[in-house]
Scaffold this motif. Sequence first.
Motif, PDB file in Angstrom:
ATOM      1  N   GLU A 118       0.817  -1.208   0.000  1.00 50.06           N
ATOM      2  CA  GLU A 118       0.000   0.000   0.000  1.00 50.06           C
ATOM      3  C   GLU A 118       0.853   1.260   0.000  1.00 50.06           C
ATOM      4  O   GLU A 118       1.991   1.271   0.472  1.00 50.06           O
ATOM      5  CB  GLU A 118      -0.959   0.009   1.181  1.00 50.06           C
ATOM      6  CG  GLU A 118      -0.310   0.033   2.550  1.00 50.06           C
ATOM      7  CD  GLU A 118      -1.358   0.063   3.659  1.00 50.06           C
ATOM      8  OE1 GLU A 118      -1.369   1.070   4.409  1.00 50.06           O
ATOM      9  OE2 GLU A 118      -2.145  -0.898   3.767  1.00 50.06           O
ATOM     10  N   ARG A 119       0.264   2.329  -0.551  1.00 48.24           N
ATOM     11  CA  ARG A 119       0.902   3.628  -0.627  1.00 48.24           C
ATOM     12  C   ARG A 119      -0.164   4.712  -0.404  1.00 48.24           C
ATOM     13  O   ARG A 119      -1.236   4.644  -1.013  1.00 48.24           O
ATOM     14  CB  ARG A 119       1.545   3.862  -2.000  1.00 48.24           C
ATOM     15  CG  ARG A 119       2.668   2.923  -2.347  1.00 48.24           C
ATOM     16  CD  ARG A 119       3.964   3.308  -1.643  1.00 48.24           C
ATOM     17  NE  ARG A 119       5.068   2.479  -2.104  1.00 48.24           N
ATOM     18  CZ  ARG A 119       5.382   1.296  -1.599  1.00 48.24           C
ATOM     19  NH1 ARG A 119       4.648   0.786  -0.627  1.00 48.24           N
ATOM     20  NH2 ARG A 119       6.412   0.613  -2.065  1.00 48.24           N
ATOM     21  N   PRO A 120       0.116   5.715   0.421  1.00 48.75           N
ATOM     22  CA  PRO A 120      -0.810   6.850   0.510  1.00 48.75           C
ATOM     23  C   PRO A 120      -0.685   7.694  -0.755  1.00 48.75           C
ATOM     24  O   PRO A 120       0.422   7.901  -1.269  1.00 48.75           O
ATOM     25  CB  PRO A 120      -0.311   7.608   1.744  1.00 48.75           C
ATOM     26  CG  PRO A 120       1.140   7.249   1.848  1.00 48.75           C
ATOM     27  CD  PRO A 120       1.267   5.846   1.334  1.00 48.75           C
ATOM     28  N   VAL A 121      -1.796   8.165  -1.272  1.00 48.50           N
ATOM     29  CA  VAL A 121      -1.768   8.964  -2.498  1.00 48.50           C
ATOM     30  C   VAL A 121      -2.673  10.175  -2.357  1.00 48.50           C
ATOM     31  O   VAL A 121      -3.669  10.149  -1.641  1.00 48.50           O
ATOM     32  CB  VAL A 121      -2.203   8.145  -3.734  1.00 48.50           C
ATOM     33  CG1 VAL A 121      -1.212   7.035  -4.025  1.00 48.50           C
ATOM     34  CG2 VAL A 121      -3.612   7.572  -3.548  1.00 48.50           C
ATOM     35  N   GLU A 122      -2.289  11.237  -3.043  1.00 52.54           N
ATOM     36  CA  GLU A 122      -3.140  12.414  -3.167  1.00 52.54           C
ATOM     37  C   GLU A 122      -3.446  12.587  -4.645  1.00 52.54           C
ATOM     38  O   GLU A 122      -2.550  12.855  -5.452  1.00 52.54           O
ATOM     39  CB  GLU A 122      -2.451  13.667  -2.629  1.00 52.54           C
ATOM     40  CG  GLU A 122      -3.326  14.913  -2.740  1.00 52.54           C
ATOM     41  CD  GLU A 122      -2.642  16.174  -2.245  1.00 52.54           C
ATOM     42  OE1 GLU A 122      -3.279  17.250  -2.303  1.00 52.54           O
ATOM     43  OE2 GLU A 122      -1.475  16.089  -1.821  1.00 52.54           O
ATOM     44  N   LEU A 123      -4.693  12.405  -5.005  1.00 52.49           N
ATOM     45  CA  LEU A 123      -5.109  12.484  -6.400  1.00 52.49           C
ATOM     46  C   LEU A 123      -5.683  13.863  -6.682  1.00 52.49           C
ATOM     47  O   LEU A 123      -6.457  14.408  -5.891  1.00 52.49           O
ATOM     48  CB  LEU A 123      -6.151  11.412  -6.696  1.00 52.49           C
ATOM     49  CG  LEU A 123      -5.718   9.966  -6.409  1.00 52.49           C
ATOM     50  CD1 LEU A 123      -6.859   9.008  -6.718  1.00 52.49           C
ATOM     51  CD2 LEU A 123      -4.481   9.602  -7.204  1.00 52.49           C
ATOM     52  N   LYS A 161      -7.478  16.442  -9.758  1.00 52.21           N
ATOM     53  CA  LYS A 161      -8.246  16.434 -10.995  1.00 52.21           C
ATOM     54  C   LYS A 161      -7.369  16.721 -12.205  1.00 52.21           C
ATOM     55  O   LYS A 161      -6.564  17.637 -12.209  1.00 52.21           O
ATOM     56  CB  LYS A 161      -9.364  17.475 -10.925  1.00 52.21           C
ATOM     57  CG  LYS A 161     -10.463  17.143  -9.923  1.00 52.21           C
ATOM     58  CD  LYS A 161     -11.540  18.202  -9.944  1.00 52.21           C
ATOM     59  CE  LYS A 161     -12.661  17.857  -8.971  1.00 52.21           C
ATOM     60  NZ  LYS A 161     -13.732  18.885  -8.980  1.00 52.21           N
ATOM     61  N   GLY A 162      -7.550  15.878 -13.225  1.00 51.85           N
ATOM     62  CA  GLY A 162      -6.858  16.097 -14.472  1.00 51.85           C
ATOM     63  C   GLY A 162      -5.388  15.726 -14.474  1.00 51.85           C
ATOM     64  O   GLY A 162      -4.704  15.944 -15.473  1.00 51.85           O
ATOM     65  N   GLU A 163      -4.884  15.158 -13.368  1.00 53.94           N
ATOM     66  CA  GLU A 163      -3.464  14.810 -13.295  1.00 53.94           C
ATOM     67  C   GLU A 163      -3.256  13.301 -13.248  1.00 53.94           C
ATOM     68  O   GLU A 163      -4.126  12.556 -12.783  1.00 53.94           O
ATOM     69  CB  GLU A 163      -2.820  15.455 -12.067  1.00 53.94           C
ATOM     70  CG  GLU A 163      -2.785  16.974 -12.122  1.00 53.94           C
ATOM     71  CD  GLU A 163      -1.981  17.577 -10.985  1.00 53.94           C
ATOM     72  OE1 GLU A 163      -1.368  16.796 -10.212  1.00 53.94           O
ATOM     73  OE2 GLU A 163      -1.968  18.815 -10.860  1.00 53.94           O
ATOM     74  N   THR A 164      -2.094  12.865 -13.731  1.00 51.82           N
ATOM     75  CA  THR A 164      -1.706  11.459 -13.691  1.00 51.82           C
ATOM     76  C   THR A 164      -0.576  11.292 -12.680  1.00 51.82           C
ATOM     77  O   THR A 164       0.457  11.958 -12.782  1.00 51.82           O
ATOM     78  CB  THR A 164      -1.233  10.972 -15.073  1.00 51.82           C
ATOM     79  OG1 THR A 164      -2.318  11.068 -15.997  1.00 51.82           O
ATOM     80  CG2 THR A 164      -0.770   9.519 -14.995  1.00 51.82           C
ATOM     81  N   LEU A 165      -0.795  10.416 -11.718  1.00 56.38           N
ATOM     82  CA  LEU A 165       0.182  10.155 -10.666  1.00 56.38           C
ATOM     83  C   LEU A 165       0.844   8.817 -10.925  1.00 56.38           C
ATOM     84  O   LEU A 165       0.167   7.835 -11.219  1.00 56.38           O
ATOM     85  CB  LEU A 165      -0.522  10.142  -9.301  1.00 56.38           C
ATOM     86  CG  LEU A 165       0.361   9.888  -8.062  1.00 56.38           C
ATOM     87  CD1 LEU A 165       1.321  11.053  -7.864  1.00 56.38           C
ATOM     88  CD2 LEU A 165      -0.527   9.690  -6.833  1.00 56.38           C
ATOM     89  N   ARG A 166       2.155   8.771 -10.817  1.00 56.55           N
ATOM     90  CA  ARG A 166       2.893   7.524 -10.983  1.00 56.55           C
ATOM     91  C   ARG A 166       3.260   6.958  -9.617  1.00 56.55           C
ATOM     92  O   ARG A 166       3.877   7.651  -8.810  1.00 56.55           O
ATOM     93  CB  ARG A 166       4.148   7.725 -11.833  1.00 56.55           C
ATOM     94  CG  ARG A 166       3.858   7.995 -13.295  1.00 56.55           C
ATOM     95  CD  ARG A 166       5.098   7.826 -14.140  1.00 56.55           C
ATOM     96  NE  ARG A 166       5.651   6.487 -14.031  1.00 56.55           N
ATOM     97  CZ  ARG A 166       5.238   5.427 -14.718  1.00 56.55           C
ATOM     98  NH1 ARG A 166       4.214   5.543 -15.557  1.00 56.55           N
ATOM     99  NH2 ARG A 166       5.821   4.257 -14.567  1.00 56.55           N
ATOM    100  N   VAL A 167       2.862   5.705  -9.382  1.00 59.03           N
ATOM    101  CA  VAL A 167       3.121   5.039  -8.106  1.00 59.03           C
ATOM    102  C   VAL A 167       3.659   3.643  -8.380  1.00 59.03           C
ATOM    103  O   VAL A 167       3.029   2.865  -9.104  1.00 59.03           O
ATOM    104  CB  VAL A 167       1.844   4.944  -7.250  1.00 59.03           C
ATOM    105  CG1 VAL A 167       2.137   4.242  -5.924  1.00 59.03           C
ATOM    106  CG2 VAL A 167       1.270   6.338  -6.979  1.00 59.03           C
ATOM    107  N   GLY A 168       4.801   3.316  -7.792  1.00 61.24           N
ATOM    108  CA  GLY A 168       5.384   2.005  -7.944  1.00 61.24           C
ATOM    109  C   GLY A 168       5.307   1.209  -6.650  1.00 61.24           C
ATOM    110  O   GLY A 168       5.267   1.781  -5.556  1.00 61.24           O
ATOM    111  N   PHE A 169       5.271  -0.094  -6.751  1.00 57.87           N
ATOM    112  CA  PHE A 169       5.292  -1.020  -5.609  1.00 57.87           C
ATOM    113  C   PHE A 169       6.404  -2.026  -5.832  1.00 57.87           C
ATOM    114  O   PHE A 169       6.370  -2.752  -6.856  1.00 57.87           O
ATOM    115  CB  PHE A 169       3.955  -1.763  -5.494  1.00 57.87           C
ATOM    116  CG  PHE A 169       2.764  -0.893  -5.238  1.00 57.87           C
ATOM    117  CD1 PHE A 169       2.351  -0.610  -3.957  1.00 57.87           C
ATOM    118  CD2 PHE A 169       2.025  -0.383  -6.295  1.00 57.87           C
ATOM    119  CE1 PHE A 169       1.227   0.169  -3.727  1.00 57.87           C
ATOM    120  CE2 PHE A 169       0.903   0.386  -6.080  1.00 57.87           C
ATOM    121  CZ  PHE A 169       0.506   0.671  -4.789  1.00 57.87           C
TER     122      PHE A 169
END
Length: 213
Positions: free
Chosen positions: A197-202, A204-212
Amino acid sequence: MARAILLCLALFLAIPRAARAQAVVEGRVELPKSQAAAIANKRYEVVSKAGVIALDPAVAVVYLEGSFPSPPSPPRAQMAQKDLAFVTPLLPVRVGTIVEFPNLDDTYHDIFSYSKPKRFDIGRYRSDERPIPSEVFDQPGLVALHCDIHEHMRAIILVLATPYFTKSDPEGRYRLGDLPSGHYTLKAWVNSTTTLERPVELKKGETLRVGFP
């Protein structure tokens, strides 16, 4: 050229503003190494070793955890059987989903599960059974499926308390779109004992890159 630009602009404006403003998260999950035989055969299998239930070759289920409104009607999905195997070895669904179990073989099947989130036994049924046997999966968790007639048949239904989920590709890559903005926890299910798991802040209109990991 000008007409083409105006046409593209008109099509863009025709998309509801809310749909254009949704967030996207994408990335890669580091997956366990798969068995050579499974890769060569290009078939996914549910394996159990030392009490760990997983898919081989490995696939992750990435999902957004949070508080979301209930759907107006129960979602529906299918877990079909064909050629003495489950067509979908790993099926993620939202809590409350009605899952049908169509039999596409010219023989009987008897699908059951002893898993705590959903214990059931459909009983013996043929391909012409109507209505198609179904079950409501109303508790989150992993449900391991078996066939009482064909012992080699196994599958997983992963019941999630969220409408936002996706399966990764065999390389662990994933993309999850149409997400609401805000602070959430992004999770990656790898097997019955490993969920990253990872905490994320999303936004509007943006793409977030998250790796595990």
